[in-house]
Design a protein around this motif. Structure first.
Motif, PDB file in Angstrom:
ATOM      1  N   HIS A   8      27.634  43.649  41.977  1.00  0.00           N
ATOM      2  CA  HIS A   8      28.867  43.819  42.737  1.00  0.00           C
ATOM      3  C   HIS A   8      28.718  43.232  44.134  1.00  0.00           C
ATOM      4  CE1 HIS A   8      30.966  46.631  39.943  1.00  0.00           C
ATOM      5  NE2 HIS A   8      29.732  46.877  39.552  1.00  0.00           N
ATOM      6  N   SER A   9      29.835  42.925  44.765  1.00  0.00           N
ATOM      7  CA  SER A   9      29.807  42.395  46.125  1.00  0.00           C
ATOM      8  C   SER A   9      29.144  43.370  47.089  1.00  0.00           C
ATOM      9  CB  SER A   9      31.228  42.077  46.594  1.00  0.00           C
ATOM     10  OG  SER A   9      31.810  41.091  45.765  1.00  0.00           O
ATOM     11  N   SER A  10      29.200  44.659  46.757  1.00  0.00           N
ATOM     12  CA  SER A  10      28.578  45.698  47.590  1.00  0.00           C
ATOM     13  C   SER A  10      27.061  45.735  47.448  1.00  0.00           C
ATOM     14  CB  SER A  10      29.130  47.070  47.188  1.00  0.00           C
ATOM     15  OG  SER A  10      28.784  47.347  45.832  1.00  0.00           O
ATOM     16  N   GLY A  11      26.525  45.037  46.440  1.00  0.00           N
ATOM     17  CA  GLY A  11      25.089  45.067  46.183  1.00  0.00           C
ATOM     18  C   GLY A  11      24.703  45.949  45.018  1.00  0.00           C
ATOM     19  N   VAL A  12      25.637  46.758  44.515  1.00  0.00           N
ATOM     20  CA  VAL A  12      25.362  47.610  43.355  1.00  0.00           C
ATOM     21  C   VAL A  12      25.087  46.719  42.143  1.00  0.00           C
ATOM     22  CG1 VAL A  12      26.340  49.314  41.758  1.00  0.00           C
ATOM     23  CG2 VAL A  12      26.771  49.516  44.217  1.00  0.00           C
ATOM     24  N   LEU A  30      37.429  49.016  34.502  1.00  0.00           N
ATOM     25  CA  LEU A  30      37.303  50.315  35.161  1.00  0.00           C
ATOM     26  C   LEU A  30      36.126  50.314  36.140  1.00  0.00           C
ATOM     27  CD1 LEU A  30      38.022  53.333  35.451  1.00  0.00           C
ATOM     28  CD2 LEU A  30      36.557  53.759  33.460  1.00  0.00           C
ATOM     29  N   ILE A  31      35.007  49.709  35.744  1.00  0.00           N
ATOM     30  CA  ILE A  31      33.831  49.652  36.617  1.00  0.00           C
ATOM     31  C   ILE A  31      34.154  48.885  37.901  1.00  0.00           C
ATOM     32  CG2 ILE A  31      31.541  48.580  36.812  1.00  0.00           C
ATOM     33  CD1 ILE A  31      31.123  49.458  33.831  1.00  0.00           C
ATOM     34  N   VAL A  32      34.916  47.803  37.795  1.00  0.00           N
ATOM     35  CA  VAL A  32      35.348  47.062  38.989  1.00  0.00           C
ATOM     36  C   VAL A  32      36.241  47.942  39.864  1.00  0.00           C
ATOM     37  CG1 VAL A  32      36.746  45.121  39.812  1.00  0.00           C
ATOM     38  CG2 VAL A  32      35.095  44.777  37.954  1.00  0.00           C
ATOM     39  N   PHE A  33      37.130  48.687  39.232  1.00  0.00           N
ATOM     40  CA  PHE A  33      38.002  49.605  39.971  1.00  0.00           C
ATOM     41  C   PHE A  33      37.184  50.641  40.740  1.00  0.00           C
ATOM     42  CE2 PHE A  33      40.425  53.711  39.786  1.00  0.00           C
ATOM     43  CZ  PHE A  33      41.385  53.389  40.738  1.00  0.00           C
ATOM     44  N   GLU A  80      46.052  39.726  39.232  1.00  0.00           N
ATOM     45  CA  GLU A  80      44.869  39.312  39.999  1.00  0.00           C
ATOM     46  C   GLU A  80      43.636  40.116  39.598  1.00  0.00           C
ATOM     47  OE1 GLU A  80      43.379  38.897  44.665  1.00  0.00           O
ATOM     48  OE2 GLU A  80      45.444  39.472  44.218  1.00  0.00           O
ATOM     49  N   THR A  81      43.766  41.445  39.489  1.00  0.00           N
ATOM     50  CA  THR A  81      42.605  42.264  39.118  1.00  0.00           C
ATOM     51  C   THR A  81      42.190  41.991  37.680  1.00  0.00           C
ATOM     52  OG1 THR A  81      43.940  44.191  38.429  1.00  0.00           O
ATOM     53  CG2 THR A  81      43.276  44.079  40.750  1.00  0.00           C
ATOM     54  N   ALA A  82      43.174  41.775  36.807  1.00  0.00           N
ATOM     55  CA  ALA A  82      42.861  41.513  35.396  1.00  0.00           C
ATOM     56  C   ALA A  82      42.178  40.160  35.222  1.00  0.00           C
ATOM     57  CB  ALA A  82      44.131  41.574  34.558  1.00  0.00           C
ATOM     58  N   ALA A 130      38.571  39.213  33.476  1.00  0.00           N
ATOM     59  CA  ALA A 130      38.404  38.125  32.508  1.00  0.00           C
ATOM     60  C   ALA A 130      37.263  37.204  32.916  1.00  0.00           C
ATOM     61  CB  ALA A 130      39.706  37.339  32.383  1.00  0.00           C
ATOM     62  N   TRP A 131      37.134  36.954  34.209  1.00  0.00           N
ATOM     63  CA  TRP A 131      36.045  36.102  34.704  1.00  0.00           C
ATOM     64  C   TRP A 131      34.685  36.741  34.422  1.00  0.00           C
ATOM     65  CZ3 TRP A 131      32.311  37.026  38.482  1.00  0.00           C
ATOM     66  CH2 TRP A 131      31.553  35.925  38.874  1.00  0.00           C
ATOM     67  N   VAL A 132      34.580  38.040  34.681  1.00  0.00           N
ATOM     68  CA  VAL A 132      33.324  38.751  34.425  1.00  0.00           C
ATOM     69  C   VAL A 132      32.966  38.687  32.944  1.00  0.00           C
ATOM     70  CG1 VAL A 132      32.185  41.015  34.463  1.00  0.00           C
ATOM     71  CG2 VAL A 132      33.618  40.301  36.397  1.00  0.00           C
ATOM     72  N   MET A 133      33.921  38.967  32.079  1.00  0.00           N
ATOM     73  CA  MET A 133      33.669  38.945  30.637  1.00  0.00           C
ATOM     74  C   MET A 133      33.253  37.556  30.163  1.00  0.00           C
ATOM     75  SD  MET A 133      36.769  41.349  29.365  1.00  0.00           S
ATOM     76  CE  MET A 133      36.373  41.073  27.650  1.00  0.00           C
TER      77      MET A 133
END
Length: 322
Positions: free
Chosen positions: A218-222, A184-187, A300-302, A306-309
């Motif tokens: 995040h890629s945005s810098g957050v 959800l945070i990625v979304f 793809e999003t899932a 999985a990579w983050v976890m």
């Protein structure tokens, strides 16, 4: 549908049955008696204890895999081989590499692949995304999520539970629960480019991890920070997004009000979940298949989740011994 577990009773199966143009045609369970009972209770016309027979049935167009995650890849590759649409329960698979293999199989055959991260489709979280996209709290700087819960009776009795079996879910409840929130945070805030963490088993009640901390960018810098404790004295579930003009507070699993605070204004909104919590997720699947609308939760999003976890669970934080 492969798997007849509790997640399907109210959350998902009825959502498929009540969607116009969809039909739950058959269910499969390894225990034929339980599969028959499920089919009878849910008015499903066919039941199996053989997954391949169900997957290859000529009247079936799509498969929903609702089994524990260690079997997701096995069944998903069978579905891709059969040339059929698929939706997989979350987490998508126990490893990022397995997610990549699943995605490749469906991409090679140009088949739709969805994953049941249904929070991406729920109205309460779409409202939060709207606030973010409208810059209601200005520029986003940071997000923090704390989740904790006490050990339950099954944990304390050391009864077998696949959710805490490290061979199936290395992160234990982190895999089952934190996956929802991180996805959800990625979304809400976009893809994550780096993540690391520390995972421990402090209780010793089962083989999987029970205490995890993680931080990411995040890629945005957050920047983000999370703590997950599955042996706490009480349940807590609080996410806070910090912007330079305000903040947003909400719960991933509860239905507490979502709160927007900026300047001297505080807005609280109560947005309840639907009776069948995967309803909007299934409606978005229909819109994707029939109207070519974008679905928010794909293979793809899932896989990214999985990579983050996996990065958080790798224990890459260095410890200096004094």
């Amino acid at each position: 549908m492969i798997g007849c577990g509790s997640v399907t009773e109210l959350k998902s199966a009825p959502a498929y049955q009540k969607t116009e143009g969809f039909e739950l045609y058959a269910v499969m369970g390894r225990d034929i008696t339980k599969a028959k009972d499920y089919a009878k209770r849910h008015h499903v016309p066919h039941f199996y204890d053989d997954a391949e027979a169900l997957i290859n049935h000529p009247e079936i167009d799509a498969i929903y895999i609702a089994t524990p995650p260690d079997s997701h890849e096995y069944y998903a590759l069978k579905v891709a081989e059969a040339g059929k649409i698929c939706c997989i329960e979350k987490p998508m698979a126990p490893s990022y590499e397995a997610c990549v293999r699943i995605n490749a199989a469906f991409e090679d055959r140009k088949l739709p692949l969805f994953v049941a991260y249904y929070r991406r489709s729920l109205p309460r979280f779409l409202q939060i995304k709207e606030w973010i996209d409208q810059h209601k709290i200005g520029s986003i700087r940071h997000i923090h999520w704390h989740f904790s819960k006490p050990a339950n009776a099954m944990d304390k009795s050391r009864s077998y539970n696949w959710r805490t079996d490290a061979t199936i879910a290395p992160g234990g409840y982190f895999d089952d629960l934190a996956s929802h929130g991180l996805d959800l945070i990625v979304f809400l805030l976009g893809s994550i480019k780096s993540a690391e963490g520390m995972a421990e088993n402090k209780l010793g009640l089962y083989t999987a991890k029970d205490n995890i901390t993680g931080h990411w960018k995040h890629s945005s810098g957050v920047t983000g920070f999370g703590t997950w404790d599955f042996g706490a004295d009480k349940r807590e579930d609080v996410v806070k997004i910090y912007g330079n003009e305000g903040n947003i507070t909400f719960s991933v699993f509860g239905e507490d009000p979502i709160i927007l605070e900026r300047d001297d204004e505080t807005k609280r909104l109560n947005i309840a979940h639907p009776e069948h919590v995967q309803w909007h997720h299934v409606q978005n699947m229909k819109a994707n298949l029939l109207e070519n609308a974008m679905h928010p939760s794909t293979g793809e999003t899932a896989a990214h989740t999985a990579w983050v976890m996996e990065r958080i669970l790798k224990n890459k934080i260095e410890v200096i011994n004094n």
